[in-house]
Design a protein around this motif. Structure first.
Motif, PDB file in Angstrom:
ATOM      1  N   GLU A  51       0.833  -1.206   0.000  1.00  0.00           N
ATOM      2  CA  GLU A  51       0.000   0.000   0.000  1.00  0.00           C
ATOM      3  C   GLU A  51       0.866   1.254   0.000  1.00  0.00           C
ATOM      4  O   GLU A  51       0.539   2.256  -0.635  1.00  0.00           O
ATOM      5  CB  GLU A  51      -0.941   0.002   1.202  1.00  0.00           C
ATOM      6  N   SER A  54       2.031   1.670  -3.525  1.00  0.00           N
ATOM      7  CA  SER A  54       0.942   2.160  -4.372  1.00  0.00           C
ATOM      8  C   SER A  54       0.731   3.655  -4.176  1.00  0.00           C
ATOM      9  O   SER A  54       0.492   4.395  -5.135  1.00  0.00           O
ATOM     10  CB  SER A  54      -0.356   1.405  -4.053  1.00  0.00           C
ATOM     11  N   GLU A  81      -5.339   4.587  -0.920  1.00  0.00           N
ATOM     12  CA  GLU A  81      -4.229   3.695  -0.579  1.00  0.00           C
ATOM     13  C   GLU A  81      -3.673   4.015   0.813  1.00  0.00           C
ATOM     14  O   GLU A  81      -3.300   3.106   1.565  1.00  0.00           O
ATOM     15  CB  GLU A  81      -3.121   3.793  -1.630  1.00  0.00           C
ATOM     16  N   HIS A  84      -5.969   2.450   3.246  1.00  0.00           N
ATOM     17  CA  HIS A  84      -5.749   1.000   3.264  1.00  0.00           C
ATOM     18  C   HIS A  84      -4.559   0.664   4.156  1.00  0.00           C
ATOM     19  O   HIS A  84      -4.636  -0.253   4.984  1.00  0.00           O
ATOM     20  CB  HIS A  84      -5.480   0.482   1.850  1.00  0.00           C
ATOM     21  N   TYR A 136      -0.148  -4.167  -9.691  1.00  0.00           N
ATOM     22  CA  TYR A 136      -0.295  -3.890  -8.261  1.00  0.00           C
ATOM     23  C   TYR A 136      -1.735  -4.060  -7.806  1.00  0.00           C
ATOM     24  O   TYR A 136      -2.008  -4.686  -6.785  1.00  0.00           O
ATOM     25  CB  TYR A 136       0.161  -2.453  -7.972  1.00  0.00           C
ATOM     26  N   GLU A 137      -2.655  -3.473  -8.567  1.00  0.00           N
ATOM     27  CA  GLU A 137      -4.053  -3.490  -8.156  1.00  0.00           C
ATOM     28  C   GLU A 137      -4.640  -4.900  -8.227  1.00  0.00           C
ATOM     29  O   GLU A 137      -5.400  -5.311  -7.348  1.00  0.00           O
ATOM     30  CB  GLU A 137      -4.877  -2.534  -9.025  1.00  0.00           C
ATOM     31  N   ALA A 140      -3.169  -6.809  -5.299  1.00  0.00           N
ATOM     32  CA  ALA A 140      -3.739  -6.342  -4.031  1.00  0.00           C
ATOM     33  C   ALA A 140      -5.140  -6.906  -3.835  1.00  0.00           C
ATOM     34  O   ALA A 140      -5.492  -7.360  -2.734  1.00  0.00           O
ATOM     35  CB  ALA A 140      -3.775  -4.816  -4.001  1.00  0.00           C
ATOM     36  N   GLU A 141      -5.939  -6.889  -4.893  1.00  0.00           N
ATOM     37  CA  GLU A 141      -7.294  -7.448  -4.798  1.00  0.00           C
ATOM     38  C   GLU A 141      -7.246  -8.923  -4.403  1.00  0.00           C
ATOM     39  O   GLU A 141      -7.978  -9.366  -3.504  1.00  0.00           O
ATOM     40  CB  GLU A 141      -8.018  -7.310  -6.133  1.00  0.00           C
ATOM     41  N   GLU A 167      -9.649  -2.048  -4.612  1.00  0.00           N
ATOM     42  CA  GLU A 167      -8.555  -2.366  -5.531  1.00  0.00           C
ATOM     43  C   GLU A 167      -9.088  -2.770  -6.895  1.00  0.00           C
ATOM     44  O   GLU A 167      -8.502  -2.439  -7.927  1.00  0.00           O
ATOM     45  CB  GLU A 167      -7.679  -3.488  -4.956  1.00  0.00           C
ATOM     46  N   HIS A 170      -9.961   0.375  -8.713  1.00  0.00           N
ATOM     47  CA  HIS A 170      -8.732   1.012  -9.199  1.00  0.00           C
ATOM     48  C   HIS A 170      -8.224   0.303 -10.459  1.00  0.00           C
ATOM     49  O   HIS A 170      -7.844   0.945 -11.438  1.00  0.00           O
ATOM     50  CB  HIS A 170      -7.648   0.969  -8.122  1.00  0.00           C
ATOM     51  N   TYR A 171      -8.215  -1.023 -10.413  1.00  0.00           N
ATOM     52  CA  TYR A 171      -7.733  -1.804 -11.549  1.00  0.00           C
ATOM     53  C   TYR A 171      -8.558  -1.506 -12.797  1.00  0.00           C
ATOM     54  O   TYR A 171      -8.006  -1.302 -13.887  1.00  0.00           O
ATOM     55  CB  TYR A 171      -7.795  -3.298 -11.236  1.00  0.00           C
TER      56      TYR A 171
END
Length: 205
Positions: A51, A54, A81, A84, A136-137, A140-141, A167, A170-171
């Motif tokens: 995080e 990110s 982020e 998070h 990253y996203e 993270a998910e 996430e 965001h993706y």
């Protein structure tokens, strides 16, 4: 197969674009496989680190991208982020009082940034950063969904599910942005190719 023009522009086929997305998903699966073998303490430490990375990535985009709309969008991502990181840090300290999240040896955005020396001056550089953001996203998910399934505290399960949804949002945004600018870049390269073909025709004519 890539088409290379005389001036070095590279045309990407639809298959290659698909393969890039597949590569991201494969890399996420491989990293996730390693993460899920770690104890919960280390998984949470990894998330805290991720995080933070990110936040750094979206801060870079916010500070360097010219569009006002996207600047505000990426600013929202920065705040999300940060929240998070704060929530996961609080969970970590509740579960492991007196301890601090440790450094987990996985590739990070800040290391990639230093290695590639991104300047965000070309469409290709922007696309490269968006590829990193998508990875990253997506990761993270998946990590948050893993935590949601494997932690026994209902309150934390709900938190991790909410973070996974963030996430995913965001993706999806970054993916649309990537697709939009990839098409622009492809169109620019196509126009360059047409110009070169016309020059060749005149030279041969």
């Amino acid at each position: 197969m890539k088409k290379i023009t005389k001036r070095g522009a590279i045309m990407e086929s639809p298959l290659e674009v698909f393969m890039k997305k597949a590569e991201i998903e494969e890399k996420v699966r491989e990293i996730l496989k390693q993460i899920t073998k770690m104890p919960l303490r280390d998984v949470l430490s990894y998330v805290v680190k991720g995080e933070g990375d990110s936040t750094s990535l979206y801060t870079f985009l916010y500070e360097n991208i010219p569009s006002d709309y996207y600047k505000e969008r990426f600013k929202e991502f920065i705040e999300t982020e940060k929240s998070h990181e704060q929530k996961v840090t609080e969970i970590f300290k509740t579960l492991y009082p007196g301890e601090e999240p440790k450094d987990v040896p996985f590739e990070s955005w800040t290391e990639i940034f230093k290695e590639r020396e991104f300047k965000l001056k070309t469409a290709r550089e922007y696309l490269d950063i968006l590829e990193i953001a998508m990875e990253y996203e997506k990761l993270a998910e998946e990590v948050y969904l893993y935590l949601e399934k494997n932690i026994g505290i209902p309150e934390y399960k709900q938190i991790f599910l909410e973070l996974a949804n963030d996430e995913r949002d965001h993706y999806n945004f970054v993916l649309k942005e990537y697709e939009f600018y990839r098409k622009i870049k492809a169109e620019q390269e196509f126009q360059e190719l047409i110009k070169e073909l016309m020059r060749d025709k005149k030279e041969k004519g």
